[in-house]
Design a protein around this motif. Structure first.
Motif, mmCIF file in Angstrom:
data_model
loop_
_atom_site.group_PDB
_atom_site.id
_atom_site.type_symbol
_atom_site.label_atom_id
_atom_site.label_comp_id
_atom_site.label_asym_id
_atom_site.label_seq_id
_atom_site.Cartn_x
_atom_site.Cartn_y
_atom_site.Cartn_z
ATOM 1 N N GLY A 9 0.865 -1.182 0.000
ATOM 2 C CA GLY A 9 0.000 0.000 0.000
ATOM 3 C C GLY A 9 0.900 1.229 0.000
ATOM 4 N N ILE A 10 0.294 2.405 0.181
ATOM 5 C CA ILE A 10 1.106 3.632 0.128
ATOM 6 C C ILE A 10 2.182 3.625 1.220
ATOM 7 C CG2 ILE A 10 -0.528 5.017 1.510
ATOM 8 C CD1 ILE A 10 1.670 6.289 -1.351
ATOM 9 N N SER A 11 1.876 3.028 2.388
ATOM 10 C CA SER A 11 2.873 3.036 3.472
ATOM 11 C C SER A 11 4.098 2.224 3.080
ATOM 12 C CB SER A 11 2.268 2.464 4.764
ATOM 13 O OG SER A 11 1.181 3.245 5.183
ATOM 14 N N GLU A 30 4.230 -7.760 -1.933
ATOM 15 C CA GLU A 30 2.796 -7.442 -1.903
ATOM 16 C C GLU A 30 2.008 -8.679 -2.316
ATOM 17 O OE1 GLU A 30 0.405 -5.149 -1.133
ATOM 18 O OE2 GLU A 30 -0.999 -6.526 -2.109
ATOM 19 N N THR A 31 1.074 -9.055 -1.477
ATOM 20 C CA THR A 31 0.358 -10.307 -1.743
ATOM 21 C C THR A 31 -0.585 -10.252 -2.947
ATOM 22 O OG1 THR A 31 -0.935 -12.039 -0.674
ATOM 23 C CG2 THR A 31 -1.550 -9.812 -0.139
ATOM 24 N N GLY A 37 -2.616 -0.962 -2.513
ATOM 25 C CA GLY A 37 -3.514 -1.233 -1.388
ATOM 26 C C GLY A 37 -4.831 -0.501 -1.587
ATOM 27 N N ALA A 38 -5.211 0.312 -0.612
ATOM 28 C CA ALA A 38 -6.496 1.020 -0.697
ATOM 29 C C ALA A 38 -6.526 2.041 -1.837
ATOM 30 C CB ALA A 38 -6.785 1.718 0.628
ATOM 31 N N PRO A 53 -9.216 6.269 -1.289
ATOM 32 C CA PRO A 53 -9.066 7.709 -1.039
ATOM 33 C C PRO A 53 -9.290 8.519 -2.304
ATOM 34 C CG PRO A 53 -6.925 6.623 -1.019
ATOM 35 C CD PRO A 53 -7.959 5.539 -1.054
ATOM 36 N N ASN A 54 -9.787 9.746 -2.079
ATOM 37 C CA ASN A 54 -10.159 10.631 -3.168
ATOM 38 C C ASN A 54 -9.124 11.742 -3.380
ATOM 39 O OD1 ASN A 54 -12.474 11.804 -4.855
ATOM 40 N ND2 ASN A 54 -12.031 13.483 -3.445
ATOM 41 N N SER A 55 -8.469 12.158 -2.278
ATOM 42 C CA SER A 55 -7.605 13.339 -2.373
ATOM 43 C C SER A 55 -6.750 13.436 -1.120
ATOM 44 C CB SER A 55 -8.473 14.595 -2.482
ATOM 45 O OG SER A 55 -9.422 14.605 -1.435
ATOM 46 N N VAL A 241 3.649 -12.927 2.222
ATOM 47 C CA VAL A 241 4.516 -13.326 3.331
ATOM 48 C C VAL A 241 3.665 -14.158 4.281
ATOM 49 C CG1 VAL A 241 5.888 -12.494 5.261
ATOM 50 C CG2 VAL A 241 6.015 -11.350 3.050
ATOM 51 N N GLY A 430 2.066 1.702 8.534
ATOM 52 C CA GLY A 430 0.712 1.566 7.981
ATOM 53 C C GLY A 430 -0.297 2.369 8.775
ATOM 54 N N ASN A 431 -1.505 2.394 8.226
ATOM 55 C CA ASN A 431 -2.514 3.326 8.742
ATOM 56 C C ASN A 431 -3.154 2.880 10.059
ATOM 57 O OD1 ASN A 431 -4.067 1.218 7.861
ATOM 58 N ND2 ASN A 431 -5.394 2.439 6.534
ATOM 59 N N ILE A 436 -4.178 7.926 9.810
ATOM 60 C CA ILE A 436 -4.798 7.132 8.734
ATOM 61 C C ILE A 436 -4.761 7.817 7.370
ATOM 62 C CG2 ILE A 436 -6.423 6.051 10.357
ATOM 63 C CD1 ILE A 436 -8.564 7.680 8.634
ATOM 64 N N LEU A 438 -3.433 9.762 3.915
ATOM 65 C CA LEU A 438 -2.291 9.512 3.022
ATOM 66 C C LEU A 438 -1.079 10.295 3.516
ATOM 67 C CD1 LEU A 438 -4.211 9.761 -0.356
ATOM 68 C CD2 LEU A 438 -3.324 7.684 0.712
HETATM 69 C C1 LIG Z 1 -12.822 4.270 1.301
HETATM 70 C C2 LIG Z 1 -11.609 4.985 1.810
HETATM 71 C C3 LIG Z 1 -11.495 6.356 1.585
HETATM 72 C C4 LIG Z 1 -10.370 7.037 2.043
HETATM 73 N N1 LIG Z 1 -10.263 8.380 1.759
HETATM 74 C C5 LIG Z 1 -9.098 9.021 2.053
HETATM 75 C C6 LIG Z 1 -8.865 10.331 1.545
HETATM 76 O O1 LIG Z 1 -9.669 10.898 0.780
HETATM 77 N N2 LIG Z 1 -7.690 10.934 1.882
HETATM 78 C C7 LIG Z 1 -6.748 10.318 2.667
HETATM 79 O O2 LIG Z 1 -5.713 10.923 2.950
HETATM 80 N N3 LIG Z 1 -6.937 9.058 3.127
HETATM 81 C C8 LIG Z 1 -8.075 8.390 2.821
HETATM 82 N N4 LIG Z 1 -8.251 7.086 3.216
HETATM 83 C C9 LIG Z 1 -7.213 6.446 4.041
HETATM 84 C C10 LIG Z 1 -6.016 5.973 3.212
HETATM 85 O O3 LIG Z 1 -6.404 5.628 1.929
HETATM 86 C C11 LIG Z 1 -5.397 4.726 3.864
HETATM 87 O O4 LIG Z 1 -5.165 4.947 5.234
HETATM 88 C C12 LIG Z 1 -4.073 4.337 3.210
HETATM 89 O O5 LIG Z 1 -4.213 4.225 1.817
HETATM 90 C C13 LIG Z 1 -3.577 3.036 3.839
HETATM 91 O O6 LIG Z 1 -2.358 2.653 3.255
HETATM 92 P P1 LIG Z 1 -1.497 1.480 3.902
HETATM 93 O O7 LIG Z 1 -0.363 1.227 2.998
HETATM 94 O O8 LIG Z 1 -1.186 1.804 5.323
HETATM 95 O O9 LIG Z 1 -2.467 0.197 3.944
HETATM 96 P P2 LIG Z 1 -3.135 -0.612 2.753
HETATM 97 O O10 LIG Z 1 -3.483 0.277 1.629
HETATM 98 O O11 LIG Z 1 -4.213 -1.411 3.387
HETATM 99 O O12 LIG Z 1 -1.974 -1.598 2.250
HETATM 100 C C14 LIG Z 1 -1.618 -2.791 2.898
HETATM 101 C C15 LIG Z 1 -1.129 -3.760 1.839
HETATM 102 O O13 LIG Z 1 -0.657 -4.962 2.467
HETATM 103 C C16 LIG Z 1 -0.946 -6.033 1.600
HETATM 104 N N5 LIG Z 1 -0.848 -7.318 2.341
HETATM 105 C C17 LIG Z 1 -1.749 -7.851 3.197
HETATM 106 N N6 LIG Z 1 -1.295 -9.041 3.659
HETATM 107 C C18 LIG Z 1 -0.087 -9.256 3.098
HETATM 108 C C19 LIG Z 1 0.881 -10.306 3.223
HETATM 109 N N7 LIG Z 1 0.707 -11.368 4.030
HETATM 110 N N8 LIG Z 1 2.025 -10.239 2.477
HETATM 111 C C20 LIG Z 1 2.249 -9.170 1.655
HETATM 112 N N9 LIG Z 1 1.350 -8.146 1.527
HETATM 113 C C21 LIG Z 1 0.212 -8.168 2.248
HETATM 114 C C22 LIG Z 1 -2.347 -5.696 1.116
HETATM 115 O O14 LIG Z 1 -2.692 -6.432 -0.049
HETATM 116 C C23 LIG Z 1 -2.213 -4.196 0.855
HETATM 117 O O15 LIG Z 1 -1.827 -3.902 -0.458
HETATM 118 C C24 LIG Z 1 -9.351 6.355 2.763
HETATM 119 C C25 LIG Z 1 -9.467 4.970 2.983
HETATM 120 C C26 LIG Z 1 -10.571 4.283 2.488
HETATM 121 C C27 LIG Z 1 -10.669 2.792 2.692
#
Ligand SMILES: Cc1cc2nc3c(=O)[nH]c(=O)nc-3n(C[C@H](O)[C@H](O)[C@H](O)COP(=O)(O)OP(=O)(O)OC[C@H]3O[C@@H](n4cnc5c(N)ncnc54)[C@H](O)[C@@H]3O)c2cc1C
Length: 460
Positions: A9-11, A30-31, A37-38, A53-55, A241, A430-431, A436, A438
């Motif tokens: 994901g972005i993190s 990445e699985t 991710g999101a 996320p939208n922005s 993983v 991560g978030n 939470i 971006l």
């Molecule tokens: C509907 C929605 C709207 C949002 N709107 C906004 C917004 O407008 N603005 C904003 O700033 N934020 C917004 N957010 C929040 C933001 O999008 C998220 O907090 C952020 O994208 C999370 O990123 P992440 O990398 O922490 O987690 P994730 O995006 O959840 O990434 C985690 C990754 O880990 C991978 N994974 C899982 N298990 C394994 C494994 N065993 N081995 C390898 N990989 C694995 C998953 O497939 C995934 O790709 C929104 C979130 C949602 C759901």
């Protein structure tokens, strides 16, 4: 040092990118079959829709720095000025959120008594120290019951889709607690902060980032694609993983990649996966740590895009609207995506992005896509007077959508951080933990990558 970043994901992407740009050997696993991710943008039938996320608000230096490092600054698109206006559905209709204190006092967003109570915030006291207050408790002390039920609830709904009585104010809006600690009153604090900023600017200080609501010219996917290109072969998709073991002062990961199992060694591991996945990977190592991580809750959310042909309804005004829980509606809110970012639709179409579910009504997200689209349309008819029939629908459901930083979250995080000390070279990103948005994910990723590389250069 070599680092395995788990989760694309972005993190995870931002950690891996920063590590590699500072000369550290890092791979990302990445699985799923795609990175992001999101985050993900899809082009279909003349609409550019976001699955999550939208922005983002262009006020985070780490996000700007990342965009600059990826040569994306020229591709940032800010929201149309019309999107400055926002609405809250309250007392039977959409009401415009006033943008200044005098406009607030003259508005109808709250009944008169509630508006006067908000003005009385100037006389608020400080909370006794050491209490992890809910957002609602904090709001009632400062703004009164009605403003909390209507405005604070709407604001948190737009970010956390949470329960205002459960969310921890210190974990979700730390700047409010900080204002109270420093200035007692939030209004006084905000006035003083503005004065300080004005003085700094007139003394020739560098202006802060615009803070404008922003995306990229092809949606948020642009950021993901650029990160993927920059990581190249270092990013593995379809690589799950499955387990993590401590070996000789380093780490061994069991990875299943396209049907093949392989072991990967790394001196440092960053788990940038959702909390429930991190908990499963941690359980064989440290049951107590895994239990703390597993306790972080998520609210499910559905994103329902409804598109309308040009000329079938007027372009909606403003960024969108939010619906406080007291209204007992089935919509959390809707973004006027085509008003906010007109380039996301072709030829004058109208795109509403509706949010359903959240901590308030998690059961709604279990419905199938057709039922969710029908529900969103019924709600748009009732709340926003939309009478046209959509010719485009696209639904995304997130069963573990938004982490909920409920009361106790900061204490849990302190416990998690302390427990991680037992496992050198193991890190959580991560978030689920410390922000939470971006911007939070990118800032925390940069901090972690810098801490790892700085620590390594001291060791050398
Ligand atoms: C509907 C929605 C709207 C949002 N709107 C906004 C917004 O407008 N603005 C904003 O700033 N934020 C917004 N957010 C929040 C933001 O999008 C998220 O907090 C952020 O994208 C999370 O990123 P992440 O990398 O922490 O987690 P994730 O995006 O959840 O990434 C985690 C990754 O880990 C991978 N994974 C899982 N298990 C394994 C494994 N065993 N081995 C390898 N990989 C694995 C998953 O497939 C995934 O790709 C929104 C979130 C949602 C759901």
């Amino acid at each position: 040092m070599n680092v395995a970043v788990v989760g694309g994901g972005i993190s995870g992407l931002a950690v891996a990118h920063r590590l590699r740009s500072r000369g550290t050997d890092a791979v990302l696993l990445e699985t799923s079959g795609r990175l992001g991710g999101a985050v993900g943008t899809h082009a279909r039938d003349g609409y550019l829709v976001e699955q999550g996320p939208n922005s983002f608000l262009d006020r985070e230096p780490a996000t700007r720095e990342l965009a600059a490092a990826l040569n994306l600054e020229g591709r940032i698109r800010v929201a149309d000025p019309l999107a400055k206006r926002r609405y809250v559905y309250t007392r039977g209709r959409l009401r415009s959120v006033p943008s200044s204190p005098p406009a607030f006092l003259a508005s109808d967003i709250l009944p008169l008594g509630a508006r006067l109570r908000v003005a009385g915030e100037l006389f608020s006291g400080r909370a006794p120290t050491g209490i992890d207050e809910s957002l609602a408790e904090f709001g009632r002390r400062h703004l009164g019951r009605t403003a909390t039920q209507v405005l604070l609830d709407a604001v948190q709904t737009g970010i956390y889709a949470g329960d205002v009585e459960q969310l921890s104010v210190a974990a979700t809006f730390p700047m409010l607690v900080d204002l109270e600690r420093k200035h007692r009153s939030l209004i006084l604090g905000a006035i003083r902060a503005q004065q300080v900023q004005r003085r700094a600017l007139s003394a020739g200080g560098t202006p802060k980032l615009s803070g404008a609501l922003s995306t990229f010219d092809g949606g948020l996917q642009v950021l993901i694609d650029a990160l993927a290109t920059s990581l190249g072969d270092a990013a593995h998709v379809g690589a799950q993983v499955e387990c993590l073991t401590r070996v000789d002062g380093g780490w061994k990961l069991m990875v299943e990649e396209r049907g093949q199992r392989a072991e990967l060694s790394a001196s440092q591991v960053v788990l940038a996966v959702p909390a429930h996945v991190a908990a499963e990977l941690l359980r064989p190592l440290d049951d107590a740590l895994a239990a703390q991580v597993a306790r972080i809750d998520y609210a499910p959310i559905a994103v329902v895009h409804l598109g309308f042909d040009a000329g079938t309804l007027p372009a909606p005004d403003g960024f969108g609207f939010l619906v406080p829980s007291g209204e007992k509606r089935r919509l959390l809110g809707a973004i006027h995506a085509s008003t906010t970012f007109p380039f996301r639709v072709e030829g004058g179409r109208v795109l509403y992005t509706c949010m359903v579910g959240g901590a308030r009504q998690p059961e709604l997200v279990r419905q199938d896509e057709a039922a969710l689209a029908a529900l969103a349309l019924e709600e748009l008819r009732a709340l926003a007077g939309v009478t046209a029939q959509p010719t485009f629908t696209q639904v995304y459901r997130w069963q573990r959508g938004i982490p909920q930083y409920n009361v106790g979250h900061l204490e849990r995080m302190a416990g998690i951080d302390a427990a991680l000390q037992r496992w050198p070279g193991l890190h959580l990103a991560g978030n689920a933990y410390k922000g939470i948005g971006l911007n939070d994910c990118i800032r925390n990723a940069a901090r972690l990558a810098d801490a790892l590389t700085d620590e390594e250069s001291v060791r050398k």
